[in-house]
Design a protein around this motif. Structure first.
Motif, PDB file in Angstrom:
ATOM      1  N   LEU A 245       0.969  -1.283   0.078  1.00  8.73           N
ATOM      2  CA  LEU A 245      -0.100   0.084   0.119  1.00  8.73           C
ATOM      3  C   LEU A 245       0.690   1.235   0.044  1.00  8.73           C
ATOM      4  O   LEU A 245       1.724   1.487   0.200  1.00  8.73           O
ATOM      5  CB  LEU A 245      -1.051  -0.096   1.547  1.00  8.73           C
ATOM      6  CG  LEU A 245      -0.354   0.036   2.665  1.00  8.73           C
ATOM      7  CD1 LEU A 245       0.592   0.512   3.184  1.00  8.73           C
ATOM      8  CD2 LEU A 245      -1.599  -0.385   3.855  1.00  8.73           C
ATOM      9  N   HIS A 246       0.396   2.525  -0.024  1.00 15.52           N
ATOM     10  CA  HIS A 246       0.868   3.821  -0.823  1.00 15.52           C
ATOM     11  C   HIS A 246       0.856   4.524   1.150  1.00 15.52           C
ATOM     12  O   HIS A 246      -0.691   4.463   1.213  1.00 15.52           O
ATOM     13  CB  HIS A 246       0.485   4.726  -1.505  1.00 15.52           C
ATOM     14  CG  HIS A 246       1.355   4.025  -2.551  1.00 15.52           C
ATOM     15  ND1 HIS A 246       0.294   3.501  -3.025  1.00 15.52           N
ATOM     16  CD2 HIS A 246       1.757   4.501  -3.096  1.00 15.52           C
ATOM     17  CE1 HIS A 246       1.040   2.862  -4.193  1.00 15.52           C
ATOM     18  NE2 HIS A 246       2.606   3.460  -4.618  1.00 15.52           N
TER      19      HIS A 246
ATOM     20  N   PRO B  28       1.784   7.884   4.089  1.00 13.64           N
ATOM     21  CA  PRO B  28       3.583   8.861   3.789  1.00 13.64           C
ATOM     22  C   PRO B  28       4.096   8.756   4.623  1.00 13.64           C
ATOM     23  O   PRO B  28       5.203   8.549   4.957  1.00 13.64           O
ATOM     24  CB  PRO B  28       2.490   9.779   4.373  1.00 13.64           C
ATOM     25  CG  PRO B  28       0.940   9.259   5.026  1.00 13.64           C
ATOM     26  CD  PRO B  28       1.037   8.269   4.143  1.00 13.64           C
ATOM     27  N   ASP B  29       4.326   7.466   6.145  1.00 14.85           N
ATOM     28  CA  ASP B  29       5.294   7.374   7.176  1.00 14.85           C
ATOM     29  C   ASP B  29       4.921   6.271   7.639  1.00 14.85           C
ATOM     30  O   ASP B  29       3.188   5.887   6.814  1.00 14.85           O
ATOM     31  CB  ASP B  29       5.835   8.778   7.808  1.00 14.85           C
ATOM     32  CG  ASP B  29       4.329   9.017   8.645  1.00 14.85           C
ATOM     33  OD1 ASP B  29       2.894   8.137   9.182  1.00 14.85           O
ATOM     34  OD2 ASP B  29       3.592  10.018   8.302  1.00 14.85           O
TER      35      ASP B  29
ATOM     36  N   GLU C 117       4.243   5.093  10.893  1.00 19.00           N
ATOM     37  CA  GLU C 117       3.130   4.691  11.348  1.00 19.00           C
ATOM     38  C   GLU C 117       1.622   4.854  10.687  1.00 19.00           C
ATOM     39  O   GLU C 117       0.697   3.976  10.854  1.00 19.00           O
ATOM     40  CB  GLU C 117       2.954   6.288  12.336  1.00 19.00           C
ATOM     41  CG  GLU C 117       4.004   5.666  13.202  1.00 19.00           C
ATOM     42  CD  GLU C 117       3.401   7.009  14.340  1.00 19.00           C
ATOM     43  OE1 GLU C 117       2.478   6.599  15.406  1.00 19.00           O
ATOM     44  OE2 GLU C 117       3.448   8.273  14.358  1.00 19.00           O
ATOM     45  N   MET C 118       1.880   5.920   9.471  1.00 21.68           N
ATOM     46  CA  MET C 118       0.110   5.992   8.781  1.00 21.68           C
ATOM     47  C   MET C 118       0.207   4.525   7.555  1.00 21.68           C
ATOM     48  O   MET C 118      -0.593   4.110   7.376  1.00 21.68           O
ATOM     49  CB  MET C 118       0.187   7.693   7.433  1.00 21.68           C
ATOM     50  CG  MET C 118      -0.401   7.962   8.177  1.00 21.68           C
ATOM     51  SD  MET C 118      -1.614   8.235   9.942  1.00 21.68           S
ATOM     52  CE  MET C 118      -2.331   8.377   8.306  1.00 21.68           C
TER      53      MET C 118
ATOM     54  N   ARG D  83      -1.140   2.067  10.023  1.00 15.83           N
ATOM     55  CA  ARG D  83      -2.579   2.360  10.336  1.00 15.83           C
ATOM     56  C   ARG D  83      -3.455   2.017   8.868  1.00 15.83           C
ATOM     57  O   ARG D  83      -4.419   0.666   9.053  1.00 15.83           O
ATOM     58  CB  ARG D  83      -3.299   3.471  10.631  1.00 15.83           C
ATOM     59  CG  ARG D  83      -2.701   3.417  11.846  1.00 15.83           C
ATOM     60  CD  ARG D  83      -2.554   5.012  12.330  1.00 15.83           C
ATOM     61  NE  ARG D  83      -2.448   4.999  14.090  1.00 15.83           N
ATOM     62  CZ  ARG D  83      -0.638   4.940  14.220  1.00 15.83           C
ATOM     63  NH1 ARG D  83      -0.257   4.318  13.582  1.00 15.83           N
ATOM     64  NH2 ARG D  83      -1.155   4.948  16.407  1.00 15.83           N
ATOM     65  N   ASN D  84      -2.823   1.930   8.182  1.00 14.09           N
ATOM     66  CA  ASN D  84      -3.334   1.964   6.516  1.00 14.09           C
ATOM     67  C   ASN D  84      -3.846   0.405   6.279  1.00 14.09           C
ATOM     68  O   ASN D  84      -4.457  -0.320   5.710  1.00 14.09           O
ATOM     69  CB  ASN D  84      -2.422   2.592   5.265  1.00 14.09           C
ATOM     70  CG  ASN D  84      -2.825   4.047   5.089  1.00 14.09           C
ATOM     71  OD1 ASN D  84      -3.704   4.474   6.009  1.00 14.09           O
ATOM     72  ND2 ASN D  84      -2.100   4.873   4.392  1.00 14.09           N
TER      73      ASN D  84
ATOM     74  N   ARG E 285      -3.720  -1.824   8.311  1.00 11.78           N
ATOM     75  CA  ARG E 285      -4.810  -2.309   9.367  1.00 11.78           C
ATOM     76  C   ARG E 285      -5.970  -2.527   9.040  1.00 11.78           C
ATOM     77  O   ARG E 285      -6.946  -3.205   8.784  1.00 11.78           O
ATOM     78  CB  ARG E 285      -5.117  -1.462  10.758  1.00 11.78           C
ATOM     79  CG  ARG E 285      -6.374  -1.786  11.674  1.00 11.78           C
ATOM     80  CD  ARG E 285      -7.612  -1.343  11.473  1.00 11.78           C
ATOM     81  NE  ARG E 285      -8.611  -1.219  12.839  1.00 11.78           N
ATOM     82  CZ  ARG E 285      -9.193  -0.478  12.431  1.00 11.78           C
ATOM     83  NH1 ARG E 285      -9.864  -0.259  11.886  1.00 11.78           N
ATOM     84  NH2 ARG E 285      -9.936  -0.245  13.752  1.00 11.78           N
ATOM     85  N   ASP E 286      -6.491  -1.114   7.902  1.00  7.71           N
ATOM     86  CA  ASP E 286      -7.438  -1.032   7.427  1.00  7.71           C
ATOM     87  C   ASP E 286      -8.203  -1.646   6.377  1.00  7.71           C
ATOM     88  O   ASP E 286      -9.029  -1.799   5.441  1.00  7.71           O
ATOM     89  CB  ASP E 286      -8.004   0.887   7.504  1.00  7.71           C
ATOM     90  CG  ASP E 286      -8.516   1.663   8.369  1.00  7.71           C
ATOM     91  OD1 ASP E 286      -8.634   0.614   9.238  1.00  7.71           O
ATOM     92  OD2 ASP E 286      -7.884   2.925   8.328  1.00  7.71           O
ATOM     93  N   VAL E 287      -6.602  -1.603   5.499  1.00  7.33           N
ATOM     94  CA  VAL E 287      -6.095  -2.368   3.793  1.00  7.33           C
ATOM     95  C   VAL E 287      -6.707  -4.009   4.481  1.00  7.33           C
ATOM     96  O   VAL E 287      -7.428  -4.662   3.514  1.00  7.33           O
ATOM     97  CB  VAL E 287      -5.622  -1.914   3.455  1.00  7.33           C
ATOM     98  CG1 VAL E 287      -5.335  -3.057   2.056  1.00  7.33           C
ATOM     99  CG2 VAL E 287      -6.400  -0.644   3.017  1.00  7.33           C
TER     100      VAL E 287
END
Lengths: 260, 106
Positions: B38-39, B41-42, B44-45, B48-49, B51-53
């Motif tokens: 996934l893409h 910006p850093d 930590e995100m 989280r991405n 987790r969501d995806v």
């Protein structure tokens, strides 16, 4: 659900739970609009996940409202077949989708509010309200975390992202007071042990969370706004609400009872 | 946030965020398994991405994310020299001895 006259305890409880559910339902609808519109597909997923969490909260609560108000209505009756004046959500959640910074400002405030709200419902006299709060508390912690991380990045990012994040905080400010108004149904709910604290008693902790994030993000809390929203808990809504309901409800109303 | 993102406002270019590889460990899994990319910006995100995806259906209890750039991978061009030499060395499989009858666990 009549406004004005002194409600019976059950009707008062129903009105309170309805307000909590309507906030979640309307914000779920707004967040759903981000699908295919977020800055990245990953963020589409993140916002849709938050939306679905809120939708789940609303569904469980609507089912309970139908029992509390004695009408036996189901979740669809509340979500799809009520007109604007019968909705009890605050104006913050019904406002149109702005830029991404606005959404993060709104989510930061709303999740901070819900975080305290559900904490105050954990020991509710109503088992369904307590149960939903237990499940929702975890969900809301994630919403808060998501909003926080974005506000930090936008606030402490580029000049442009900082400017827009600050503008977003200013945009949200007039809608904040309404979250913490001690409306009649909330007063009744506290007396009935449905929730431990009045909305006004949630403010200090919720605002503290927001302020901590804003400060860490090198942003500043807006000055007290010159106007504030009011009326949502009485069914008086702002212009975007009718359009939101039209989109939310038109399939159900065009094809009542349809299933797939 | 020491590293401001280089994304211009309103940018919709996915390539403007770095690529991350996502590894998830399932409930009964012993190791993190690659599930996709996934893409973000850093880091930590990216977590989280991820987790969501990738964990929306309770797929995991732990996530790792690694910058795709930080992974050194073997090249398809080297496939022959890397892997083919092992093909005819069947004696490396532990199958060339008889197990005595009395040995219970081997």
């Amino acid at each position: 659900m009549t406004a004005g006259s002194a409600p019976s305890p059950e009707a008062g409880s129903a009105a309170y739970v309805l307000a909590v559910a309507d906030d979640a339902m309307v914000y779920a609808q707004r967040l759903g609009e981000w699908l295919t519109n977020a800055p990245q597909i990953e963020e589409d997923m993140a916002l849709a996940n938050v939306s679905l969490d809120l939708l789940g909260q609303a569904r469980a609560l609507y089912a309970r409202v139908g029992e509390l108000d004695g009408s036996g209505r189901g979740e669809d009756d509340y979500a799809m077949f009520r007109d604007e004046r019968q909705w009890r959500n605050v104006h913050l959640v019904e406002q149109e989708r702005g830029d991404f910074a606005r959404e993060m400002a709104r989510m930061l405030w709303f999740a901070s509010y819900q975080h305290e709200l559900y904490a105050a419902q954990l020991a509710s006299s109503d088992p369904v309200v307590a149960g939903v709060a237990g499940k929702a508390a975890k969900e809301v912690r994630y919403h808060l975390d998501h909003a926080r991380h974005w506000v930090l990045r936008l606030g402490d990012g580029t000049d442009e992202s900082h400017r827009r994040m600050q503008a977003a905080l200013e945009w949200a400010a007039p809608y904040v007071d309404e979250l913490f108004d001690d409306h009649a149904a909330a007063v009744t709910a506290v007396e009935a042990g449905l929730v431990a604290r009045l909305p006004s008693e949630l403010r200090e902790a919720a605002q503290g969370r927001v302020e901590a994030v804003v400060s860490e993000a090198t942003l500043t809390m807006p000055d007290p706004p010159t106007w504030r929203s009011r009326g949502g808990r009485d069914g008086i809504h702002s212009r975007p609400m009718g359009y939101l309901l039209a989109e939310l409800q038109h399939i159900s109303r065009s094809h009542p009872g349809a299933t797939w | 946030m020491s590293e401001p993102t280089a994304v211009p406002a309103g940018a919709h270019d996915e390539r403007s965020w770095p690529l991350w590889e996502v590894f998830v460990r399932g409930k009964r899994g012993l190791a993190h398994t690659h599930v996709g990319s996934l893409h973000a910006p850093d880091a930590e995100m990216a977590l989280r991405n991820g987790r969501d995806v990738y964990t929306r259906r309770q797929e995991g209890v732990s996530i790792w994310v690694v910058r795709a750039d930080d992974i050194t991978a073997s090249s398809p061009d080297e496939k022959d020299s890397f892997f083919d030499p092992a093909a005819d060395k069947i004696y490396r499989h532990p199958s060339f001895y008889d197990v005595p009858e009395d040995v219970e666990y081997l």
